[in-house]
Design a protein around this motif. Sequence first.
Motif, mmCIF file in Angstrom:
data_model
loop_
_atom_site.group_PDB
_atom_site.id
_atom_site.type_symbol
_atom_site.label_atom_id
_atom_site.label_comp_id
_atom_site.label_asym_id
_atom_site.label_seq_id
_atom_site.Cartn_x
_atom_site.Cartn_y
_atom_site.Cartn_z
ATOM 1 N N HIS A 41 0.882 -1.237 0.108
ATOM 2 C CA HIS A 41 -0.059 -0.069 -0.071
ATOM 3 C C HIS A 41 1.061 1.324 0.062
ATOM 4 C CE1 HIS A 41 -2.568 3.030 1.752
ATOM 5 N NE2 HIS A 41 -3.639 2.473 0.735
ATOM 6 N N ALA A 42 1.862 1.252 0.749
ATOM 7 C CA ALA A 42 2.715 2.477 0.931
ATOM 8 C C ALA A 42 3.597 2.584 -0.388
ATOM 9 C CB ALA A 42 4.060 2.319 2.065
ATOM 10 N N ASP A 44 2.392 2.012 -3.508
ATOM 11 C CA ASP A 44 1.446 2.308 -4.403
ATOM 12 C C ASP A 44 1.085 3.833 -3.982
ATOM 13 O OD1 ASP A 44 -0.450 2.109 -6.434
ATOM 14 O OD2 ASP A 44 -2.113 2.196 -4.878
ATOM 15 N N LYS A 45 1.307 4.269 -2.944
ATOM 16 C CA LYS A 45 1.072 5.796 -2.599
ATOM 17 C C LYS A 45 2.080 6.497 -2.511
ATOM 18 C CE LYS A 45 -3.370 4.596 -1.959
ATOM 19 N NZ LYS A 45 -4.378 5.062 -2.931
ATOM 20 N N SER A 46 3.493 6.068 -2.346
ATOM 21 C CA SER A 46 4.578 6.883 -2.169
ATOM 22 C C SER A 46 4.700 7.689 -3.509
ATOM 23 C CB SER A 46 5.989 5.880 -2.241
ATOM 24 O OG SER A 46 7.148 6.748 -2.032
ATOM 25 N N LYS A 47 5.230 8.969 -3.044
ATOM 26 C CA LYS A 47 5.531 10.089 -3.872
ATOM 27 C C LYS A 47 7.049 10.595 -3.713
ATOM 28 C CE LYS A 47 1.182 12.408 -4.297
ATOM 29 N NZ LYS A 47 0.486 11.117 -4.235
ATOM 30 N N ASP A 51 9.660 3.715 -1.061
ATOM 31 C CA ASP A 51 8.434 3.452 -0.563
ATOM 32 C C ASP A 51 8.077 3.388 0.805
ATOM 33 O OD1 ASP A 51 7.989 2.501 -3.227
ATOM 34 O OD2 ASP A 51 8.671 0.452 -2.919
ATOM 35 N N THR A 88 -8.251 -2.913 -4.490
ATOM 36 C CA THR A 88 -7.146 -2.294 -4.269
ATOM 37 C C THR A 88 -6.536 -2.759 -2.783
ATOM 38 O OG1 THR A 88 -8.393 -0.477 -2.736
ATOM 39 C CG2 THR A 88 -7.715 -0.003 -5.114
ATOM 40 N N GLU A 91 -5.448 -0.760 2.985
ATOM 41 C CA GLU A 91 -4.572 0.222 4.006
ATOM 42 C C GLU A 91 -4.674 -0.472 5.332
ATOM 43 O OE1 GLU A 91 -4.201 4.914 5.038
ATOM 44 O OE2 GLU A 91 -6.279 4.262 4.307
#
Length: 195
Positions: A41-42, A44-47, A51, A88, A91
């Motif tokens: 999950h991290a 997938d969301k990391s910018k 990660d 998905t 979380e």
Amino acid sequence: IVNAVDSEAYASSVLGAEMSPSWPPEALKAQAIAIRTYAFHAADKSKKPYDLGDDTSSQVYRGMEATSDRFTSAAQATAGLVLYAGDTVAEVFYSSACGGHTASAVELSGGSAPAYLRGIADVDEAGTAYCAKSPYFSWQNVIPSGALERIFDLDPGDLTGIDASATWPDGRVKSMKARSRRGFENTMDGRVFYE
């Protein structure tokens, strides 16, 4: 420095930092799935160019020296298994001690959260918290009055009192109120205060 780690090796290492090798195999397997789910999950969301961090802001990762045969076996037995919410990756959150009731994700994030992340009681039939033996079950944090005055934007020596003005259903502080000698009151979100 970014450490690129295979997901199964990562799960095994994080198990070594988050659990005891003496715990039952099924608990280790369940935790391996939670670790992997959190990591996916991290990712997938990391910018960021990575990660996850290696401390409690993500999951504690101490490198491959933290692993053991039992942790490796738990990771291998659950290889590739990840929790999903619909289509998905779910979380997920976990902690070493919940104080007898998990916090809802709304409490932690301040934003909206899926229904499956609501807080629940984590006690046995007698009402004893499962994590009561944890050294982190009960703790105290002492904050000097000068620091509280700065946090609440009060003049030095002006703080007369502070209390929880609202709590969440689990008893955690939702908002705090500070009072000054001049009659000024400043209310702060509990989550912001803890940050």
